[in-house]
Design a protein around this motif. Sequence first.
Motif, PDB file in Angstrom:
ATOM      1  N   PHE A 175       5.670   6.800  -4.896  1.00  0.00           N
ATOM      2  CA  PHE A 175       4.700   6.655  -3.496  1.00  0.00           C
ATOM      3  C   PHE A 175       3.751   7.804  -3.405  1.00  0.00           C
ATOM      4  O   PHE A 175       3.984   8.818  -3.941  1.00  0.00           O
TER       5      PHE A 175
ATOM      6  N   GLY B 203       3.236   6.382   2.381  1.00  0.00           N
ATOM      7  CA  GLY B 203       3.544   5.141   1.615  1.00  0.00           C
ATOM      8  C   GLY B 203       4.898   4.758   1.576  1.00  0.00           C
ATOM      9  O   GLY B 203       5.403   3.730   1.488  1.00  0.00           O
TER      10      GLY B 203
ATOM     11  N   THR C 196       0.808  -1.300  -0.065  1.00  0.00           N
ATOM     12  CA  THR C 196       0.137  -0.004  -0.180  1.00  0.00           C
ATOM     13  C   THR C 196       0.763   1.232  -0.092  1.00  0.00           C
ATOM     14  O   THR C 196       1.840   1.144   0.927  1.00  0.00           O
ATOM     15  N   GLY C 197       0.601   2.060  -0.782  1.00  0.00           N
ATOM     16  CA  GLY C 197       1.330   3.555  -1.153  1.00  0.00           C
ATOM     17  C   GLY C 197       2.319   3.438  -2.016  1.00  0.00           C
ATOM     18  O   GLY C 197       2.891   4.793  -2.390  1.00  0.00           O
TER      19      GLY C 197
END
Length: 98
Positions: free
Chosen positions: A62, A67, A34-35
Amino acid sequence: MIRHILLIKFLATADTAQIKHLQTLFEAMPQKVTGVLTVEWGVNNSPEYRNKGYTHSVLMTFADEAGRQNYLPHPEHLALKQVLRPLLDDIIVFDFQL
């Protein structure tokens, strides 16, 4: 957004299959962490011959600082580094905020 640039110089003993595997690991990061928004992999083709032996690059984006902070200790990143380190002669890491 944050851009994360890697310039990679591989050991002479790093073979094509190992480098291709590493590319696959990098390119999977947006689906696993994620990110991480994008990952771009490239091989130097500059006609200026100023790459100083660095042959490959990775450009990651990112979403934000959160992130990047999620990525750095993430198990997928740590596993990727275990594959990368034995192949490395040298690496430059450079991040900047957009």
